[in-house]
Design an enzyme around this catalytic site. Structure first.
Site, mmCIF file in Angstrom:
data_model
loop_
_atom_site.group_PDB
_atom_site.id
_atom_site.type_symbol
_atom_site.label_atom_id
_atom_site.label_comp_id
_atom_site.label_asym_id
_atom_site.label_seq_id
_atom_site.Cartn_x
_atom_site.Cartn_y
_atom_site.Cartn_z
ATOM 1 C CE LYS A 1 33.539 85.444 39.856
ATOM 2 N NZ LYS A 1 34.515 84.534 39.200
ATOM 3 C CE1 TYR B 1 32.544 85.611 43.315
ATOM 4 C CE2 TYR B 1 30.212 86.108 43.055
ATOM 5 C CZ TYR B 1 31.293 85.272 42.826
ATOM 6 O OH TYR B 1 31.120 84.122 42.096
ATOM 7 N N GLY C 1 34.811 72.189 43.290
ATOM 8 C CA GLY C 1 33.645 72.920 42.812
ATOM 9 C C GLY C 1 33.479 72.921 41.309
ATOM 10 C CB ILE C 2 32.301 75.619 39.053
ATOM 11 C CG1 ILE C 2 30.874 75.742 39.614
ATOM 12 C CG2 ILE C 2 32.317 75.915 37.553
ATOM 13 C CD1 ILE C 2 30.292 77.143 39.532
ATOM 14 C CB VAL D 1 26.526 76.189 41.332
ATOM 15 C CG1 VAL D 1 27.023 74.767 41.090
ATOM 16 C CG2 VAL D 1 25.958 76.786 40.045
ATOM 17 C CB THR E 1 30.583 74.948 44.987
ATOM 18 O OG1 THR E 1 30.355 76.336 45.319
ATOM 19 C CG2 THR E 1 30.138 74.699 43.549
#
Length: 252
Positions: A161, A157, A21-22, A190, A192
């Protein structure tokens, strides 16, 4: 030349969550800019190795739930490469669920990986960066630390963050005089492995896309380009920033 300020020759970067992923895209970008990259993750599949073909890298197996993993990763990076110039904290998890019956163990796991491990990695990196006279830390946050996403419920989540963003700003203020810069990126949706379930969800994705002015999801490489800027000398006067990369989602 201004382009030379994006080059990372002789630099050493540690990227957690760097096998997909990222994180993988960031590791590749840093490596293509000349850095020696130490990629950390649970496992590293052949496709990730192929993605990093031509890049100078090492792989270190790590479980970020292990409280000792951050210190070990920094120590092993120093053992392999002799220094640590860049730390990228990309490892993270996201588990959706209604707050009324959200499992305690999943809440703790989310905080342990998304917040606690990030802090421990930052803490471990400070000593070598101070000895070297500086360094750059990049934390991968999220638009979920800025807005409450819909339609999915993801209180753990989002909270984790938001903590990463404030950790970034607080640490940046603390160590700025020591030539250590601390920034974050806050990606939107994004494409992923982590987001694929939502992208394929016929109820969720139309809402995600409709709330994004650019009308599409991002690609990991688009986040990696911003990460390279923040980790490079091109961003030498940038610290404490949370750079949003979301196709305009948070403008609405």
């Amino acid at each position: 030349m201004i382009l030379d300020r994006f080059r990372l020759g002789e630099k050493v970067a540690l990227v957690t969550g760097g096998t997909r992923g990222i994180g993988l895209a960031i590791a590749k970008a840093l490596g293509e800019a000349g850095a020696h990259v130490v990629v950390a993750g649970r496992t590293m599949k052949d496709d990730a190795r192929q993605e990093l073909a031509g890049v100078a890298f090492d792989f270190l197996a790590a479980e970020m739930l292990d409280e000792k993993a951050p210190d070990r990763l920094v120590a092993e990076t120093l053992g392999k490469a002799g220094r640590l110039d860049i730390l990228v904290n990309s490892a993270g998890i996201a588990v959706h669920g209604d707050s009324g019956d959200y499992p305690e163990d999943i809440w703790r796991k989310t905080m342990a990986i998304n917040v606690d491990a990030v802090f421990r990695c930052c803490r471990a990196a400070l000593a070598p960066m101070r000895r070297q006279g500086g360094g750059a830390i990049l934390n991968v946050g999220s638009i979920s630390g800025i807005v409450s996403n819909i339609p999915q419920n993801q209180v753990a989540y989002n909270s984790s963050k938001a903590a990463v963003h404030m950790m970034t700003k607080s640490l940046a203020s603390e160590v700025a005089a020591e030539n250590i810069r601390v920034n974050a990126v806050a990606p939107g949706y994004v494409e992923t492995d982590m987001s694929r379930g939502g992208i394929e969800n016929p109820e969720w994705f139309p809402i995600w896309r409709g709330m994004t002015p650019m009308g599409r999801v991002g690609q990991p490489e688009e986040v990696a380009a911003a990460a390279l800027f923040l980790c490079s000398p091109a961003a030498s006067y940038v610290t404490g920033e949370v750079l949003v990369i979301d196709g305009g989602y948070t403008t609405r």
